[in-house]
Design a protein around this motif. Structure first.
Motif, PDB file in Angstrom:
ATOM      1  N   LEU A  87       0.830  -1.541  -0.191  1.00  0.00           N
ATOM      2  CA  LEU A  87      -0.131  -0.101  -0.089  1.00  0.00           C
ATOM      3  C   LEU A  87       0.618   1.152  -0.508  1.00  0.00           C
ATOM      4  O   LEU A  87       0.624   2.246  -0.804  1.00  0.00           O
ATOM      5  CB  LEU A  87      -1.107  -0.216   1.131  1.00  0.00           C
ATOM      6  CG  LEU A  87      -1.687   0.676   1.549  1.00  0.00           C
ATOM      7  CD1 LEU A  87      -2.718   1.189   0.007  1.00  0.00           C
ATOM      8  CD2 LEU A  87      -2.303   1.273   3.102  1.00  0.00           C
ATOM      9  N   LEU A  88       1.687   1.033   1.201  1.00  0.00           N
ATOM     10  CA  LEU A  88       2.432   2.473   0.889  1.00  0.00           C
ATOM     11  C   LEU A  88       3.615   2.068  -0.258  1.00  0.00           C
ATOM     12  O   LEU A  88       5.094   3.487   0.191  1.00  0.00           O
ATOM     13  CB  LEU A  88       3.437   1.997   2.452  1.00  0.00           C
ATOM     14  CG  LEU A  88       1.950   3.104   3.285  1.00  0.00           C
ATOM     15  CD1 LEU A  88       2.883   2.401   4.724  1.00  0.00           C
ATOM     16  CD2 LEU A  88       1.897   3.792   3.223  1.00  0.00           C
ATOM     17  N   GLN A  89       3.963   1.399  -0.840  1.00  0.00           N
ATOM     18  CA  GLN A  89       5.192   1.309  -1.840  1.00  0.00           C
ATOM     19  C   GLN A  89       6.520   1.733  -1.754  1.00  0.00           C
ATOM     20  O   GLN A  89       7.090   1.870  -1.964  1.00  0.00           O
ATOM     21  CB  GLN A  89       4.723   2.444  -2.840  1.00  0.00           C
ATOM     22  CG  GLN A  89       3.304   2.227  -3.103  1.00  0.00           C
ATOM     23  CD  GLN A  89       3.293   3.337  -4.646  1.00  0.00           C
ATOM     24  OE1 GLN A  89       3.720   4.840  -4.998  1.00  0.00           O
ATOM     25  NE2 GLN A  89       1.658   3.913  -5.536  1.00  0.00           N
ATOM     26  N   LEU A  90       6.511   0.737  -0.685  1.00  0.00           N
ATOM     27  CA  LEU A  90       7.568   0.469   0.029  1.00  0.00           C
ATOM     28  C   LEU A  90       9.031  -0.617  -0.465  1.00  0.00           C
ATOM     29  O   LEU A  90       8.004  -1.953  -0.577  1.00  0.00           O
ATOM     30  CB  LEU A  90       8.010   0.254   1.353  1.00  0.00           C
ATOM     31  CG  LEU A  90       7.140   2.194   2.212  1.00  0.00           C
ATOM     32  CD1 LEU A  90       6.852   1.384   4.185  1.00  0.00           C
ATOM     33  CD2 LEU A  90       8.130   3.003   2.190  1.00  0.00           C
ATOM     34  N   PRO A  91      10.037  -0.224  -1.059  1.00  0.00           N
ATOM     35  CA  PRO A  91      10.691  -2.019  -1.428  1.00  0.00           C
ATOM     36  C   PRO A  91      10.872  -2.994   0.050  1.00  0.00           C
ATOM     37  O   PRO A  91      10.413  -2.740   1.048  1.00  0.00           O
ATOM     38  CB  PRO A  91      11.543  -1.460  -0.926  1.00  0.00           C
ATOM     39  CG  PRO A  91      12.273   0.155  -1.317  1.00  0.00           C
ATOM     40  CD  PRO A  91      11.149   0.174  -0.238  1.00  0.00           C
ATOM     41  N   SER A  92      10.716  -3.794  -0.049  1.00  0.00           N
ATOM     42  CA  SER A  92      10.757  -4.769   0.771  1.00  0.00           C
ATOM     43  C   SER A  92      12.184  -6.215   0.672  1.00  0.00           C
ATOM     44  O   SER A  92      12.593  -6.565  -0.580  1.00  0.00           O
ATOM     45  CB  SER A  92       9.810  -6.056   0.451  1.00  0.00           C
ATOM     46  OG  SER A  92       9.324  -7.937   0.821  1.00  0.00           O
ATOM     47  N   THR A  93      12.121  -6.240   1.910  1.00  0.00           N
ATOM     48  CA  THR A  93      13.660  -6.761   1.782  1.00  0.00           C
ATOM     49  C   THR A  93      13.824  -7.892   2.840  1.00  0.00           C
ATOM     50  O   THR A  93      14.877  -8.354   2.077  1.00  0.00           O
ATOM     51  CB  THR A  93      14.803  -5.723   2.436  1.00  0.00           C
ATOM     52  OG1 THR A  93      14.349  -4.390   3.831  1.00  0.00           O
ATOM     53  CG2 THR A  93      15.545  -4.532   0.998  1.00  0.00           C
ATOM     54  N   ASN A  94      12.981  -7.815   3.540  1.00  0.00           N
ATOM     55  CA  ASN A  94      12.722  -8.975   4.199  1.00  0.00           C
ATOM     56  C   ASN A  94      11.987  -9.233   5.443  1.00  0.00           C
ATOM     57  O   ASN A  94      11.071  -8.083   4.468  1.00  0.00           O
ATOM     58  CB  ASN A  94      13.230  -8.876   5.522  1.00  0.00           C
ATOM     59  CG  ASN A  94      13.526  -7.768   5.762  1.00  0.00           C
ATOM     60  OD1 ASN A  94      12.648  -7.021   6.363  1.00  0.00           O
ATOM     61  ND2 ASN A  94      14.653  -6.440   6.532  1.00  0.00           N
ATOM     62  N   ASN A  95      11.232  -9.878   5.757  1.00  0.00           N
ATOM     63  CA  ASN A  95       9.897 -10.738   6.430  1.00  0.00           C
ATOM     64  C   ASN A  95       9.500  -9.277   7.986  1.00  0.00           C
ATOM     65  O   ASN A  95       8.608 -10.074   7.855  1.00  0.00           O
ATOM     66  CB  ASN A  95       9.694 -12.075   7.078  1.00  0.00           C
ATOM     67  CG  ASN A  95      10.713 -12.099   7.816  1.00  0.00           C
ATOM     68  OD1 ASN A  95      11.825 -11.396   8.257  1.00  0.00           O
ATOM     69  ND2 ASN A  95      10.566 -13.088   8.291  1.00  0.00           N
ATOM     70  N   LYS A  96      10.148  -8.591   7.782  1.00  0.00           N
ATOM     71  CA  LYS A  96      10.068  -7.410   9.194  1.00  0.00           C
ATOM     72  C   LYS A  96       8.752  -6.695   9.401  1.00  0.00           C
ATOM     73  O   LYS A  96       8.480  -6.664   7.902  1.00  0.00           O
ATOM     74  CB  LYS A  96      11.786  -7.061   9.199  1.00  0.00           C
ATOM     75  CG  LYS A  96      12.514  -8.085   9.771  1.00  0.00           C
ATOM     76  CD  LYS A  96      12.057  -8.965  11.240  1.00  0.00           C
ATOM     77  CE  LYS A  96      12.923 -10.085  11.868  1.00  0.00           C
ATOM     78  NZ  LYS A  96      13.561 -10.835  10.822  1.00  0.00           N
ATOM     79  N   PRO A  97       8.770  -6.239  10.369  1.00  0.00           N
ATOM     80  CA  PRO A  97       7.959  -4.775   9.501  1.00  0.00           C
ATOM     81  C   PRO A  97       8.789  -4.151   9.302  1.00  0.00           C
ATOM     82  O   PRO A  97       9.736  -4.124   9.394  1.00  0.00           O
ATOM     83  CB  PRO A  97       6.963  -4.961  11.553  1.00  0.00           C
ATOM     84  CG  PRO A  97       8.388  -5.712  12.211  1.00  0.00           C
ATOM     85  CD  PRO A  97       9.123  -6.409  11.094  1.00  0.00           C
TER      86      PRO A  97
END
Ligand SMILES: O=C1C[C@@](O)(C(=O)O)C[C@@H](O)[C@@H]1O
Length: 297
Positions: A6-16
């Protein structure tokens, strides 16, 4: 949809998502904050505008204009009569100032936001103004507050999200939500209790989820391990039954655990500070502490 998506943030790991509050006041420099921000590289910054925006309110700005005029007058060698006349003119100028204020206010807010965006570079920014009644530093009235937030949303700066408190007057709240949606900015609807963990926390979340907000947040004070476990359990039980992403945390020392483990229960963001001296809520850990705790999981 996840909160990251939703916030269009890259996902580098499974953390919040890690969000760092920016709580600088008017007399403080951004440099040291920016430096630490780049070193520690969290996902987002929450600009707590309530720490600074009141210094540019109508009342404060008028006082400055008035003081400037009075000082200038004090340096002139004029008769008592002339001085009295000029003082009356300063008072008349107040009306003109008031008439011009809406435009001035827009410019001031835009400049202030410009300073924030210039200082923190590429980091996505959440806009938050919290009044003293809502546990923040802001002294604006509800109407001034809504004007500030709406003006900020329309400033053209690309806020990643805006945070509003559930307790805000419903009409004003809707006004902010409508403005945010008009410019495509997601709304975080927040509920805070700085004293206790309400027994009806699940119902509060479900109720908030019925509003036209995009993200739901609940931050409540924990007075025991039991309170914290209750909040985590509530998070787990409602996260899947609402359509919006959820953020929860237990505040205070007892609640620290929720800031580390909340994501296992369905909370998708955690707030942490760059150093231990600038907490925006009790019990916040540092980004470094968080990383250390996650390494040990
Ligand atoms: O709502 C939240 C969460 C928070 O209260 C916390 O407990 O970390 C900190 C606030 O700055 C933020 O707006």
């Amino acid at each position: 949809m996840t909160l990251r998506e939703l916030l269009q943030l890259p996902s580098t790991n499974n953390k919040p998502i890690i969000t760092v509050p920016l709580t600088l006041g008017p007399a403080e420099k951004f440099g040291p904050f920016t430096q630490k921000l780049q070193q520690q590289n969290p996902d987002m910054v929450e600009w707590r505008a309530d720490y600074i925006a009141d210094s540019f309110s109508q009342a404060v700005m008028w006082q400055q204009v008035k003081l400037g005029a009075q000082n200038e007058l004090a340096q002139k060698d004029v008769s008592v009569m002339t001085e009295a006349k000029m003082l009356a003119e300063i008072d008349n100028a107040k009306q003109e100032f008031e008439a011009n204020w809406p435009v001035m206010n827009q410019q001031i807010i835009k400049e202030l936001i410009g300073t924030v965006f210039d200082s923190i570079g590429e980091f996505p920014v959440i806009l938050t103004y919290r009044t003293t009644a809502q546990g923040g530093q802001g002294e604006m009235s509800a109407v001034e507050y809504a004007t500030f937030v709406v003006t900020a949303l329309y400033s053209g700066y690309p806020f990643a999200a805006v945070d509003i408190e559930y307790s805000l007057d419903e009409l004003l709240r809707q006004k902010i939500i409508d403005a945010a949606h008009k410019v495509g900015i997601p709304v975080i609807l927040s509920y805070h209790d700085f004293n206790i963990t309400p027994k009806n926390s699940a119902a509060i979340i479900l109720d908030m989820a019925k509003q036209s907000a995009d993200i739901i947040k609940l931050a409540v004070m924990s007075q025991s391990e039991k309170d914290t476990q209750y909040l985590l359990d509530v998070t787990k039980s409602v996260a899947a039954s609402i359509s919006q992403p959820l953020i929860t945390m237990s505040m205070g020392d007892f609640g620290k655990r929720s800031r580390i483990e909340g994501y296992h229960y369905g909370s998708e963001m955690t707030f942490a500070v760059l150093d231990g001296t600038r907490l925006s809520a009790p019990g916040q850990l540092t980004v470094i502490d968080l990383a250390r705790a996650w390494q040990q999981e």
